[in-house]
Design a protein around this motif. Structure first.
Motif, PDB file in Angstrom:
ATOM      1  N   CYS A  33       0.862  -1.177   0.000  1.00 51.55           N
ATOM      2  CA  CYS A  33       0.000   0.000   0.000  1.00 51.55           C
ATOM      3  C   CYS A  33       0.906   1.238   0.000  1.00 51.55           C
ATOM      4  O   CYS A  33       2.090   1.158   0.333  1.00 51.55           O
ATOM      5  CB  CYS A  33      -0.935  -0.017   1.213  1.00 51.55           C
ATOM      6  SG  CYS A  33      -0.115   0.198   2.796  1.00 51.55           S
TER       7      CYS A  33
ATOM      8  N   SER B 156      -4.333 -11.125   1.161  1.00 56.33           N
ATOM      9  CA  SER B 156      -5.107 -10.714   2.335  1.00 56.33           C
ATOM     10  C   SER B 156      -4.200 -10.159   3.424  1.00 56.33           C
ATOM     11  O   SER B 156      -4.558  -9.202   4.116  1.00 56.33           O
ATOM     12  CB  SER B 156      -5.879 -11.912   2.891  1.00 56.33           C
ATOM     13  OG  SER B 156      -6.673 -12.477   1.890  1.00 56.33           O
ATOM     14  N   ARG B 159      -3.350  -6.719   2.589  1.00 59.06           N
ATOM     15  CA  ARG B 159      -4.475  -5.820   2.900  1.00 59.06           C
ATOM     16  C   ARG B 159      -4.565  -5.568   4.403  1.00 59.06           C
ATOM     17  O   ARG B 159      -4.808  -4.438   4.840  1.00 59.06           O
ATOM     18  CB  ARG B 159      -5.795  -6.420   2.420  1.00 59.06           C
ATOM     19  CG  ARG B 159      -6.106  -6.169   0.950  1.00 59.06           C
ATOM     20  CD  ARG B 159      -7.516  -6.655   0.599  1.00 59.06           C
ATOM     21  NE  ARG B 159      -8.555  -5.907   1.284  1.00 59.06           N
ATOM     22  CZ  ARG B 159      -9.804  -6.330   1.481  1.00 59.06           C
ATOM     23  NH1 ARG B 159     -10.167  -7.527   1.033  1.00 59.06           N
ATOM     24  NH2 ARG B 159     -10.691  -5.588   2.105  1.00 59.06           N
ATOM     25  N   SER B 162      -2.040  -3.092   5.332  1.00 59.58           N
ATOM     26  CA  SER B 162      -2.495  -1.770   4.900  1.00 59.58           C
ATOM     27  C   SER B 162      -3.498  -1.189   5.907  1.00 59.58           C
ATOM     28  O   SER B 162      -3.433  -0.004   6.258  1.00 59.58           O
ATOM     29  CB  SER B 162      -3.120  -1.890   3.503  1.00 59.58           C
ATOM     30  OG  SER B 162      -3.789  -0.705   3.163  1.00 59.58           O
ATOM     31  N   GLY B 163      -4.406  -2.028   6.388  1.00 58.89           N
ATOM     32  CA  GLY B 163      -5.380  -1.577   7.381  1.00 58.89           C
ATOM     33  C   GLY B 163      -4.712  -1.170   8.684  1.00 58.89           C
ATOM     34  O   GLY B 163      -5.092  -0.172   9.304  1.00 58.89           O
ATOM     35  N   LYS B 183     -12.712   1.680   4.450  1.00 57.24           N
ATOM     36  CA  LYS B 183     -11.656   0.929   3.773  1.00 57.24           C
ATOM     37  C   LYS B 183     -10.718   0.291   4.805  1.00 57.24           C
ATOM     38  O   LYS B 183     -10.328  -0.867   4.686  1.00 57.24           O
ATOM     39  CB  LYS B 183     -10.856   1.834   2.834  1.00 57.24           C
ATOM     40  CG  LYS B 183      -9.749   1.062   2.102  1.00 57.24           C
ATOM     41  CD  LYS B 183      -8.952   1.925   1.148  1.00 57.24           C
ATOM     42  CE  LYS B 183      -7.906   1.085   0.394  1.00 57.24           C
ATOM     43  NZ  LYS B 183      -7.024   0.284   1.251  1.00 57.24           N
ATOM     44  N   ASP B 187      -9.957  -3.611   5.244  1.00 57.15           N
ATOM     45  CA  ASP B 187      -8.595  -4.141   5.145  1.00 57.15           C
ATOM     46  C   ASP B 187      -8.181  -4.862   6.428  1.00 57.15           C
ATOM     47  O   ASP B 187      -7.637  -5.952   6.402  1.00 57.15           O
ATOM     48  CB  ASP B 187      -7.593  -3.003   4.862  1.00 57.15           C
ATOM     49  CG  ASP B 187      -7.690  -2.519   3.419  1.00 57.15           C
ATOM     50  OD1 ASP B 187      -8.283  -3.237   2.584  1.00 57.15           O
ATOM     51  OD2 ASP B 187      -7.178  -1.427   3.121  1.00 57.15           O
ATOM     52  N   LYS B 188      -8.446  -4.210   7.548  1.00 56.44           N
ATOM     53  CA  LYS B 188      -7.933  -4.725   8.814  1.00 56.44           C
ATOM     54  C   LYS B 188      -8.691  -5.965   9.284  1.00 56.44           C
ATOM     55  O   LYS B 188      -8.094  -6.888   9.840  1.00 56.44           O
ATOM     56  CB  LYS B 188      -8.029  -3.624   9.888  1.00 56.44           C
ATOM     57  CG  LYS B 188      -7.016  -3.766  10.994  1.00 56.44           C
ATOM     58  CD  LYS B 188      -7.133  -2.647  11.989  1.00 56.44           C
ATOM     59  CE  LYS B 188      -6.954  -3.178  13.389  1.00 56.44           C
ATOM     60  NZ  LYS B 188      -7.107  -2.153  14.415  1.00 56.44           N
ATOM     61  N   ALA B 191     -10.459  -8.435   5.327  1.00 55.05           N
ATOM     62  CA  ALA B 191      -9.572  -9.188   4.436  1.00 55.05           C
ATOM     63  C   ALA B 191      -9.289 -10.590   4.976  1.00 55.05           C
ATOM     64  O   ALA B 191      -9.387 -11.583   4.248  1.00 55.05           O
ATOM     65  CB  ALA B 191      -8.258  -8.427   4.236  1.00 55.05           C
ATOM     66  N   GLU B 219     -15.988 -11.124   3.796  1.00 53.39           N
ATOM     67  CA  GLU B 219     -15.733  -9.678   3.771  1.00 53.39           C
ATOM     68  C   GLU B 219     -16.894  -8.927   4.435  1.00 53.39           C
ATOM     69  O   GLU B 219     -16.675  -8.049   5.279  1.00 53.39           O
ATOM     70  CB  GLU B 219     -15.577  -9.230   2.309  1.00 53.39           C
ATOM     71  CG  GLU B 219     -15.171  -7.794   2.112  1.00 53.39           C
ATOM     72  CD  GLU B 219     -13.656  -7.591   2.159  1.00 53.39           C
ATOM     73  OE1 GLU B 219     -12.912  -8.513   1.776  1.00 53.39           O
ATOM     74  OE2 GLU B 219     -13.240  -6.499   2.605  1.00 53.39           O
TER      75      GLU B 219
END
Lengths: 341, 341
Positions: A33, B156, B159, B162-163, B183, B187-188, B191, B219
């Motif tokens: 990211c 995943s 992601r 990223s979260g 989002k 993501d957190k 995912a 999801e």
């Protein structure tokens, strides 16, 4: 200062850099990211902390160059080894990002470490993201041996972690055996160089026998490198390597020559000095250096490095690979160990 | 205290525990070096800090149970999903080990966190080792879709990272939008639940359409879970969940209802209270709670959770799976969201 001939940058490193650097940047952009990409770009040296391009590069990409060579060793174009090369460099940098936090190091390659700029949480996460991307780039490639290569990378990473744990444990122990120390060096340094030297071949689906020989070559080179590095940490060569004389002794590192000497008969004086809680005086550093030498540990380490180098060379000689690829492998091995092959 | 019927432990969790727990212990033993195994055993709750068995277990193995169900959804025996189940739990615990360091948390599940006992270096390395083992256990399995499953797990994980980065960033920002917050939650939390709900099917080589439907189910469940968790973080249900009323507000968390309210018209008073540097008084916590409610954010979160639950259910209804498997999926979803499906 003129570099000694043996330290001339091998041509295979230039080739590797030209081929791998753009792929590495693309991979980081593709899988991470934006905020993780920013940390990774900084850590790799491509960008400053604000994301502005530096036009520079952090490492010499030794592991990626080995990975490309291993694809060539299997008769493939070096480009077929690019995903392996990228994966190796990502795993290497994952370990550096986490190492810097664990050791509390504030500088690497003459720059502030990532955790000091972005904080520990983001540096931990960036390491995690690089490890994750390393696996993904292998599995997303079209290499016939992608699955096998990813397993090899995970196995080597697990060994590297084991070596790092031992390193942490050794710090508070005064009974480390030479066997433990050699295992630690193999895990911490040998595993990843072994993987790098074989991963490209693995990825293109080469004969497991060839993959094994190339891996054994890298394992021996890794041990030779660690022995030489440990010698430099005591007797130094500041004009060539930047390593200060006695640096590892002042830090009381359980390096291979020291552990060898501590386990030799009559090591009482050395042990008393080395396990004392007070910082060593310069006179004591000189005495420790002398005691390690008197115990025969300097000669042992030199001889052992030579043995590892001879073994590495034999692995290549019996691998049935082209002379040109063999010579490129040996040139990189000479470069990282500072020893002629 | 009698648990409300909806929180009765779903049968699929018992099945999962019986099938996955031994495999998880074997995997940790197989891939990790002894010292890392010790940290992992402690973290999972099987052993105390000295390695003595506790006879207990740390988590409820929700993600593994979902992974087994997804193998069943693809018409396979649940046992075919065991490597996927093990991989999910390993990645989950990798993230917990690193999270506890990042957040400086000293307790988890009523016990001291791993880093407080073994030190930050070993806790970082243990997380790395679990992530590495998660990939290896998938790739070493004989699942026809092992490679695809490993890619899905890495995607995943990326992601999730990223979260976590967004979560870290949100702490120092006062302009987080609802879209960013949604989002981040996806993501957190979404995912990994998405991956868990589909990984077993992926591993046995199921039709990508089925894998996609199951993933979408997870999801939606993940988002519903996050919304409910955020509601509990403000309005609490200490008698059922252990969550204290107002806990997230005192910590000034940028949770979904709060961000919804902050982005609603007339949020000046709320913003002034929430972004003040001083700790909130109990009176101010009550006022913030009231302002979030007046902004319609409580109703919004309840409605949004219901919408996510309805969407999750639709994903299963159109997946063409057996009623029994569908019901087991819904039972776990109801269990983790505390909402009827």
């Amino acid at each position: 200062m003129t570099a000694t001939p043996i330290r001339t940058l091998p041509a295979a490193l230039d080739t590797g850099m030209a081929m791998v650097a753009p792929a590495l940047r693309d991979t980081v952009q593709h899988y991470l990211c934006p905020e993780m990409e920013r940390v990774a770009q900084y850590h790799h040296g491509w960008a400053d902390a604000d994301g502005r391009p530096t036009g520079a590069w952090g490492g010499k990409l030794v592991r990626p160059a080995l990975a490309l060579l291993s694809a060539r060793a299997a008769g493939s174009a070096p480009s077929a080894g690019v995903p392996a090369a990228v994966a190796m460099e990502l795993v290497h940098n994952f370990s550096l990002l986490h190492d810097d936090i664990m050791d509390g190091d504030t500088a690497r390659r003459g720059r502030a470490t990532a955790w000091t700029l972005f904080g520990v949480p983001k540096a931990i996460l960036a390491g995690d993201a690089l490890l994750t991307a390393a696996t993904a780039v292998l599995l997303d490639s079209d290499g016939a041996g992608a699955r096998s290569a990813a397993v090899s990378l995970m196995t080597s990473t697990q060994r590297m972690i084991s070596g790092q744990v031992s390193d942490v444990d050794f710090e508070r122990r005064d009974d480390v055996t030479l066997a433990e120390c050699l295992k630690m060096a193999g895990d911490k340094t040998g595993a990843l160089l072994s993987c790098a030297s074989s991963l490209g071949a693995d990825l293109v689906g080469a004969d497991p026998m060839l993959v094994g020989r190339l891996g054994a070559f890298g394992e021996h080179v890794g041990l030779a490198f660690q022995l030489v590095d440990d010698l430099l940490g005591i007797w130094g060569e500041p004009e060539r390597t930047g390593k200060q004389v006695g640096a590892d002794l002042r830090a009381r590192k359980k390096s291979l020559p020291v552990v060898k000497a501590l386990n030799a008969p009559g090591s009482d004086e050395l042990a008393a000095l080395y396990f004392d809680a007070e910082p060593l005086t310069e006179q004591q550093v000189a005495r420790v250096t002398r005691l390690v030498e008197l115990a025969g540990a300097r000669d042992w380490a030199e001889d052992e490095a030579a043995r590892q180098i001879a073994s590495a060379q034999r692995c290549l000689d019996t691998a049935g690979i082209e002379d040109e690829v063999r010579d490129d492998f040996l040139e990189i091995a000479a470069f990282i160990t500072g020893r002629r092959f």
